[in-house]
Enzyme design. Structure first.
Site, PDB file in Angstrom:
ATOM      1  N   GLY A  94     -15.015  12.764   6.245  1.00 21.66           N
ATOM      2  CA  GLY A  94     -14.429  13.435   5.078  1.00 21.66           C
ATOM      3  C   GLY A  94     -15.399  14.436   4.482  1.00 21.66           C
ATOM      4  O   GLY A  94     -16.553  14.527   4.906  1.00 21.66           O
ATOM      5  N   SER A  95     -14.907  15.164   3.485  1.00 16.54           N
ATOM      6  CA  SER A  95     -15.716  16.264   2.939  1.00 16.54           C
ATOM      7  C   SER A  95     -16.923  15.776   2.136  1.00 16.54           C
ATOM      8  O   SER A  95     -17.904  16.506   1.996  1.00 16.54           O
ATOM      9  CB  SER A  95     -14.826  17.166   2.080  1.00 16.54           C
ATOM     10  N   GLY A 125     -17.080   8.244   2.056  1.00 17.06           N
ATOM     11  CA  GLY A 125     -16.255   8.584   0.913  1.00 17.06           C
ATOM     12  C   GLY A 125     -15.096   7.619   0.756  1.00 17.06           C
ATOM     13  O   GLY A 125     -14.998   6.616   1.461  1.00 17.06           O
ATOM     14  N   LYS A 180      -8.807   3.972   1.401  1.00 19.20           N
ATOM     15  CA  LYS A 180      -9.380   4.945   2.312  1.00 19.20           C
ATOM     16  C   LYS A 180      -8.332   5.297   3.363  1.00 19.20           C
ATOM     17  O   LYS A 180      -7.302   4.656   3.457  1.00 19.20           O
ATOM     18  CB  LYS A 180     -10.645   4.379   2.976  1.00 19.20           C
ATOM     19  N   GLY A 181      -8.615   6.362   4.107  1.00 20.12           N
ATOM     20  CA  GLY A 181      -7.753   6.678   5.238  1.00 20.12           C
ATOM     21  C   GLY A 181      -6.762   7.797   5.031  1.00 20.12           C
ATOM     22  O   GLY A 181      -5.966   8.075   5.920  1.00 20.12           O
ATOM     23  N   ARG A 182      -6.810   8.458   3.876  1.00 20.05           N
ATOM     24  CA  ARG A 182      -5.911   9.619   3.750  1.00 20.05           C
ATOM     25  C   ARG A 182      -6.337  10.715   4.726  1.00 20.05           C
ATOM     26  O   ARG A 182      -5.538  11.565   5.090  1.00 20.05           O
ATOM     27  CB  ARG A 182      -5.865  10.116   2.299  1.00 20.05           C
ATOM     28  N   GLY A 183      -7.596  10.642   5.158  1.00 22.56           N
ATOM     29  CA  GLY A 183      -8.062  11.547   6.211  1.00 22.56           C
ATOM     30  C   GLY A 183      -7.733  11.024   7.613  1.00 22.56           C
ATOM     31  O   GLY A 183      -7.945  11.723   8.596  1.00 22.56           O
ATOM     32  N   GLU A 199     -13.563   3.380  10.416  1.00 21.61           N
ATOM     33  CA  GLU A 199     -14.321   3.165   9.179  1.00 21.61           C
ATOM     34  C   GLU A 199     -14.378   1.679   8.856  1.00 21.61           C
ATOM     35  O   GLU A 199     -15.436   1.135   8.535  1.00 21.61           O
ATOM     36  CB  GLU A 199     -13.679   3.930   8.019  1.00 21.61           C
ATOM     37  N   LYS A 237     -11.918  10.295  -8.184  1.00 19.84           N
ATOM     38  CA  LYS A 237     -11.434   9.204  -7.332  1.00 19.84           C
ATOM     39  C   LYS A 237     -11.318   7.868  -8.078  1.00 19.84           C
ATOM     40  O   LYS A 237     -10.810   6.906  -7.511  1.00 19.84           O
ATOM     41  CB  LYS A 237     -12.373   9.021  -6.135  1.00 19.84           C
TER      42      LYS A 237
HETATM   43  C1  ABF Z   1     -12.836   9.204   4.463  1.00 21.88           C
HETATM   44  O1  ABF Z   1     -12.608  10.481   3.967  1.00 21.88           O
HETATM   45  C2  ABF Z   1     -11.559   8.518   4.265  1.00 21.88           C
HETATM   46  O2  ABF Z   1     -11.522   7.159   4.268  1.00 21.88           O
HETATM   47  C3  ABF Z   1     -10.996   9.103   3.028  1.00 21.88           C
HETATM   48  O3  ABF Z   1      -9.645   9.178   3.304  1.00 21.88           O
HETATM   49  C4  ABF Z   1     -11.596  10.459   2.987  1.00 21.88           C
HETATM   50  C5  ABF Z   1     -12.160  10.955   1.705  1.00 21.88           C
HETATM   51  O4  ABF Z   1     -12.377  12.297   1.943  1.00 21.88           O
HETATM   52  P1  ABF Z   1     -13.043  13.296   0.941  1.00 21.88           P
HETATM   53  O5  ABF Z   1     -14.461  12.861   0.771  1.00 21.88           O
HETATM   54  O6  ABF Z   1     -12.899  14.598   1.670  1.00 21.88           O
HETATM   55  O7  ABF Z   1     -12.224  13.218  -0.319  1.00 21.88           O
HETATM   56  O8  ABF Z   1     -13.880   8.582   3.812  1.00 21.88           O
END
Ligand code: ABF
Length: 252
Positions: free
Chosen positions: A46-47, A103, A115-118, A124, A142
């Protein structure tokens, strides 16, 4: 061309407003302070986690960290870490991970996560349940009072008869309180989103609090077509939150 005129006088000093990405970077850099030479490290996706991986590579290059072994939580992070020259391994060779940094989409006051929207929830969860310390990095957007009430709670399912599994998931929660929807590729070709493991994702959109998180987790995991879900309950040992007013570190 015109010369810039004098700046108009300000009634108060200019405020430095950090962007969301700057906040993510602050949280990520703080987490990397927990990293010590010789560690086996879970590398998040993730970012936000991307900043942590960049930072780890930086410290390795400068010789401030040595003998790190990274365990990436997705193909994307694997690619990033590989291109930055971080030595990599996997859970088969390193079943015990010293520290994971990742993240999250949502964090509650008990440090439960969504978690897991990515889309990387399965790897993970495998890696982050195998680590001694799991540091979660987020910007303050968040933080929630109840996880799962502000967006998708992803469930990774096998593609075989996905409609059947989606329907079974829907039946666990009544229609009035939850919508189960197959994730499709963004871009709109309508094709199912496929995870790194070749699976699909059903996103659960709760219209009210999930309630008993453990009970919901157990019920979801009991369905035969389900591989894993995105509630990470009691797993985070530390959450680092970066906000406009500074960094907060919460420990379990
Ligand atoms: C991963 O990245 C995922 O579990 C979660 O969905 C996502 C969060 O991404 P970001 O840091 O870009 O908001 O950790």
């Amino acid at each position: 061309s015109m010369e810039a005129g004098p700046l108009s006088p300000l009634s108060s000093p200019p405020q430095v407003v950090l962007t969301q990405d700057e906040l993510k970077k602050i949280a990520a850099y703080k987490a990397v302070e927990f990293v010590q030479s010789g560690m086996v490290l879970g590398l998040g996706t993730g970012s936000t986690a991307k900043h942590a991986v960049d930072r780890i590579a930086d410290l390795l290059r400068k010789g401030k960290l040595k003998n790190i072994i990274g365990i990436p939580t997705s193909k994307k992070t694997h690619q990033q870490a590989l291109s930055l020259g971080i030595p990599l391994s996997d859970l088969d060779s390193h079943p015990i991970v010293d520290l994971a940094i990742d993240g999250a989409d949502e964090v509650d006051s008990d440090l439960n996560l969504v978690k897991g929207r990515g889309g990387s929830l399965l790897r993970e969860k495998m890696i982050e349940s195998a680590c001694k310390k799991f540091v979660v990095i987020v910007d303050e957007s968040k933080l929630v009072s109840h996880i799962g009430a502000n967006g998708a709670m992803p469930v990774e399912i096998v593609p075989f008869c996905w409609k059947f599994t989606q329907e079974r998931l829907q039946q666990l929660f009544d229609y009035a309180s939850c919508m189960a929807k197959l994730r499709t590729n963004s871009g709109g070709n309508g094709e199912p989103f496929v995870t790194d493991n070749g699976n699909y994702i059903v996103d659960l959109y709760f219209k009210k609090d999930i309630g008993d998180l453990r009970a919901a987790s157990d019920a979801i995991l009991r369905l035969a077509g389900v591989v894993e879900h995105g509630m990470f309950l009691g797993m985070a040992t530390t959450v680092i939150v970066a906000g406009e007013l500074g960094v907060t570190i919460k420990n379990k």
